[in-house]
Design a protein around this motif. Structure first.
Motif, PDB file in Angstrom:
ATOM      1  N   ASN A  94      14.440  -1.301   4.988  1.00 41.62           N
ATOM      2  CA  ASN A  94      14.997  -2.625   5.257  1.00 41.62           C
ATOM      3  C   ASN A  94      13.920  -3.661   5.570  1.00 41.62           C
ATOM      4  N   GLN A  95      12.768  -3.223   6.048  1.00 41.95           N
ATOM      5  CA  GLN A  95      11.649  -4.142   6.202  1.00 41.95           C
ATOM      6  C   GLN A  95      11.108  -4.550   4.828  1.00 41.95           C
ATOM      7  N   VAL A  96      11.074  -3.612   3.896  1.00 43.32           N
ATOM      8  CA  VAL A  96      10.675  -3.930   2.523  1.00 43.32           C
ATOM      9  C   VAL A  96      11.635  -4.964   1.939  1.00 43.32           C
ATOM     10  N   CYS A  97      12.927  -4.757   2.179  1.00 46.36           N
ATOM     11  CA  CYS A  97      13.932  -5.697   1.666  1.00 46.36           C
ATOM     12  C   CYS A  97      13.779  -7.073   2.300  1.00 46.36           C
ATOM     13  N   MET A 147      13.222   7.236 -11.747  1.00 45.45           N
ATOM     14  CA  MET A 147      14.360   7.929 -11.139  1.00 45.45           C
ATOM     15  C   MET A 147      14.351   7.756  -9.625  1.00 45.45           C
ATOM     16  N   MET A 148      13.157   7.818  -9.033  1.00 39.34           N
ATOM     17  CA  MET A 148      13.042   7.730  -7.583  1.00 39.34           C
ATOM     18  C   MET A 148      13.563   6.399  -7.058  1.00 39.34           C
ATOM     19  N   ILE A 149      13.132   5.275  -7.662  1.00 36.08           N
ATOM     20  CA  ILE A 149      13.509   3.983  -7.101  1.00 36.08           C
ATOM     21  C   ILE A 149      14.969   3.626  -7.374  1.00 36.08           C
ATOM     22  N   ARG A 150      15.631   4.397  -8.236  1.00 34.01           N
ATOM     23  CA  ARG A 150      17.066   4.181  -8.460  1.00 34.01           C
ATOM     24  C   ARG A 150      17.928   5.037  -7.528  1.00 34.01           C
ATOM     25  N   ARG A 151      17.290   5.896  -6.784  1.00 27.87           N
ATOM     26  CA  ARG A 151      18.042   6.775  -5.888  1.00 27.87           C
ATOM     27  C   ARG A 151      18.642   5.975  -4.729  1.00 27.87           C
ATOM     28  N   PRO A 152      19.876   6.248  -4.317  1.00 24.16           N
ATOM     29  CA  PRO A 152      20.447   5.572  -3.138  1.00 24.16           C
ATOM     30  C   PRO A 152      19.582   5.839  -1.907  1.00 24.16           C
ATOM     31  N   ASN A 154      20.260   6.286   1.095  1.00 23.84           N
ATOM     32  CA  ASN A 154      20.762   7.311   2.026  1.00 23.84           C
ATOM     33  C   ASN A 154      20.569   8.733   1.517  1.00 23.84           C
ATOM     34  N   ARG A 155      19.831   8.862   0.419  1.00 23.01           N
ATOM     35  CA  ARG A 155      19.444  10.186  -0.061  1.00 23.01           C
ATOM     36  C   ARG A 155      17.938  10.407   0.045  1.00 23.01           C
ATOM     37  N   VAL A 156      17.283   9.510   0.755  1.00 21.23           N
ATOM     38  CA  VAL A 156      15.837   9.616   0.973  1.00 21.23           C
ATOM     39  C   VAL A 156      15.631  10.006   2.433  1.00 21.23           C
ATOM     40  N   LEU A 157      15.587  11.310   2.684  1.00 18.77           N
ATOM     41  CA  LEU A 157      15.698  11.803   4.056  1.00 18.77           C
ATOM     42  C   LEU A 157      14.433  12.446   4.614  1.00 18.77           C
ATOM     43  N   THR A 158      13.438  12.690   3.774  1.00 17.47           N
ATOM     44  CA  THR A 158      12.202  13.301   4.252  1.00 17.47           C
ATOM     45  C   THR A 158      11.084  12.268   4.289  1.00 17.47           C
ATOM     46  N   LEU A 159      10.057  12.558   5.061  1.00 15.19           N
ATOM     47  CA  LEU A 159       8.920  11.643   5.179  1.00 15.19           C
ATOM     48  C   LEU A 159       8.237  11.447   3.832  1.00 15.19           C
ATOM     49  N   ALA A 160       7.979  12.535   3.123  1.00 15.18           N
ATOM     50  CA  ALA A 160       7.290  12.438   1.835  1.00 15.18           C
ATOM     51  C   ALA A 160       8.079  11.569   0.856  1.00 15.18           C
ATOM     52  N   GLU A 161       9.379  11.779   0.795  1.00 11.55           N
ATOM     53  CA  GLU A 161      10.214  10.987  -0.114  1.00 11.55           C
ATOM     54  C   GLU A 161      10.247   9.519   0.314  1.00 11.55           C
ATOM     55  N   ALA A 162      10.329   9.274   1.630  1.00 11.19           N
ATOM     56  CA  ALA A 162      10.419   7.904   2.125  1.00 11.19           C
ATOM     57  C   ALA A 162       9.146   7.117   1.837  1.00 11.19           C
ATOM     58  N   VAL A 163       7.991   7.749   2.031  1.00  7.07           N
ATOM     59  CA  VAL A 163       6.727   7.071   1.735  1.00  7.07           C
ATOM     60  C   VAL A 163       6.645   6.777   0.242  1.00  7.07           C
ATOM     61  N   CYS A 164       6.975   7.768  -0.569  1.00  4.59           N
ATOM     62  CA  CYS A 164       6.970   7.613  -2.026  1.00  4.59           C
ATOM     63  C   CYS A 164       7.930   6.507  -2.455  1.00  4.59           C
ATOM     64  N   TYR A 165       9.133   6.543  -1.956  1.00  2.00           N
ATOM     65  CA  TYR A 165      10.199   5.604  -2.323  1.00  2.00           C
ATOM     66  C   TYR A 165       9.835   4.171  -1.958  1.00  2.00           C
ATOM     67  N   ASN A 166       9.467   3.948  -0.696  1.00  2.00           N
ATOM     68  CA  ASN A 166       9.187   2.596  -0.231  1.00  2.00           C
ATOM     69  C   ASN A 166       7.928   2.005  -0.858  1.00  2.00           C
ATOM     70  N   CYS A 167       6.915   2.823  -1.035  1.00  2.00           N
ATOM     71  CA  CYS A 167       5.688   2.310  -1.649  1.00  2.00           C
ATOM     72  C   CYS A 167       5.904   1.988  -3.121  1.00  2.00           C
ATOM     73  N   LEU A 169       8.734   0.902  -4.308  1.00  2.00           N
ATOM     74  CA  LEU A 169       9.452  -0.374  -4.265  1.00  2.00           C
ATOM     75  C   LEU A 169       8.485  -1.535  -4.030  1.00  2.00           C
ATOM     76  N   LEU A 170       7.530  -1.337  -3.131  1.00  2.00           N
ATOM     77  CA  LEU A 170       6.535  -2.377  -2.859  1.00  2.00           C
ATOM     78  C   LEU A 170       5.667  -2.645  -4.081  1.00  2.00           C
ATOM     79  N   LYS A 171       5.259  -1.580  -4.767  1.00  2.00           N
ATOM     80  CA  LYS A 171       4.410  -1.749  -5.947  1.00  2.00           C
ATOM     81  C   LYS A 171       5.172  -2.450  -7.070  1.00  2.00           C
ATOM     82  N   ALA A 172       6.467  -2.160  -7.188  1.00  2.00           N
ATOM     83  CA  ALA A 172       7.275  -2.819  -8.220  1.00  2.00           C
ATOM     84  C   ALA A 172       7.444  -4.306  -7.914  1.00  2.00           C
ATOM     85  N   ALA A 173       7.624  -4.637  -6.634  1.00  2.00           N
ATOM     86  CA  ALA A 173       7.844  -6.030  -6.240  1.00  2.00           C
ATOM     87  C   ALA A 173       6.546  -6.832  -6.174  1.00  2.00           C
TER      88      ALA A 173
END
Length: 265
Positions: A94-97, A147-152, A154-167, A169-173
C-alpha cells in the motif's frame, strides 16, 4: 594530442555533470523510518540524517508505523489507512500504491532512488505472519514477472514473495529508478537466527532484482546483545534514539554515495 586532451576533458565534464543531476529520493518502510517524519526531518529517524548528509534534491518518506513486507489473506489495496500498528492493510504494497498515486497526481517528483527498509514487524509478530520465512528467494523468483505482478496481493504471504512482488511493481512503475533494500536492524524483539534468515532472503531477492542491498543487520551499529544489557542506540530495544538514528543514517549515506560514485544510479 590536442584533440585527445579535449576529448578527455569533455568526458570528465560529462561524468561530473551526471553526479550533479537531480536525485529525488523516496523511502518506504516501517516505524524506524516513520519516526523520521514524512519530510525526513525528525532526529529519531535515520532518514533525517541520511537526508542531511546526502542532500538529495527531494526526500520523502511514505513509511508507516507497524508496516510489514508480508501481506495476509485479508490484505487489500488501501492507501488511506494509517493505523500506526500492525494491520492487514498496513503493508509495503500500500505504500507502493500511495507512491504511485502521488507521482501520478504530480505531488511527488519522479524518483531516481527508492529505499525500502522493512522486515522488523514481520519477524516480531510472526504469529500474525506465520509464513514469513516459508519460501526461499530462489523459489519466489521461479514465477515469471508477468504472472507475479498479476497475482492478488492477498496471496503474497511470504517475505521472499513480498520483496519480489513489490519491487517488480516499483520497477514497472519507475523503470529508471534504482531500488535499494535495507535489511532490518538488530533488535531485542527478534532472534538473531531469524533476523539472519530474513536478511539473507532480502539480500538474495535484491541480487535477482538488480537492486542494491544494505545489510543494516550486520553492518549497522545497533547490536542486540548491547541493547539487551541497556538501551544505548535505541529507546526501547527496537526504535532508534537520536544517536542510533544518526549512526544508521551515516551508514546508509556512505553506501549510497559509493553507489552514486560507481555510476549505479
Amino acid at each position: 594530442m590536442k584533440q585527445l586532451f579535449v576529448l578527455a576533458w569533455l568526458m570528465l565534464c560529462s561524468l561530473a555533470g551526471g553526479a550533479d543531476e537531480p536525485v529525488n529520493v523516496v523511502i518506504l518502510g516501517d516505524s524506524n523510518t516513520w519516526i523520521g517524519g514524512d519530510r525526513c526531518d525528525q532526529p529519531q529517524g535515520w532518514n533525517k540524517w541520511f537526508k542531511d548528509d546526502f542532500a538529495p534534491t527531494t526526500c520523502r518518506s511514505y513509511a508507516r508505523s507497524g508496516a510489514t513486507w508480508t501481506n495476509t489473506v485479508r490484505t487489500k489495496r488501501n492507501t488511506a489507512e494509517n493505523t500506526g500498528k500492525l494491520g492487514d492493510d498496513n503493508v509495503i504494497y500500500n505504500q507502493v500504491c500511495r507512491l504511485k498515486e502521488a507521482v501520478d497526481s504530480g505531488t511527488q517528483a519522479m524518483p531516481q532512488l527508492i529505499l525500502v527498509m522493512a522486515g522488523t514487524n514481520d519477524l516480531w509478530f510472526m504469529k500474525q505472519r506465520p509464513k514469513v520465512l516459508g519460501m526461499t528467494a530462489e523459489k519466489a523468483f521461479a514465477e515469471p514477472d508477468s504472472m507475479m505482478i498479476r497475482r492478488p496481493v492477498n496471496r503474497v504471504l511470504t517475505l521472499a514473495e513480498a520483496v519480489c512482488y513489490n519491487c517488480r511493481l516499483l520497477k514497472a512503475a519507475f523503470p529508471k529508478a534504482h531500488i535499494v533494500l535495507l535489511t532490518p536492524m538488530q533488535s531485542t524483539k527478534i532472534k538473531s537466527s531469524q533476523l539472519e534468515q530474513a536478511a539473507t532472503i532480502i539480500e538474495e531477492c535484491g541480487e535477482r532484482l538488480g537492486a542494491s542491498v544494505i545489510r543494516t543487520d550486520s553492518e549497522g551499529c545497533v547490536r542486540r546483545s548491547e541493547e539487551l544489557q541497556s538501551f544505548r542506540l535505541t529507546r526501547d530495544g527496537v526504535h532508534t534514539n537520536e544517536e542510533g538514528a544518526q549512526c544508521v543514517g551515516s551508514l546508509v549515506t556512505e553506501k549510497i554515495r559509493r553507489m552514486r560514485a560507481d555510476g549505479i544510479f
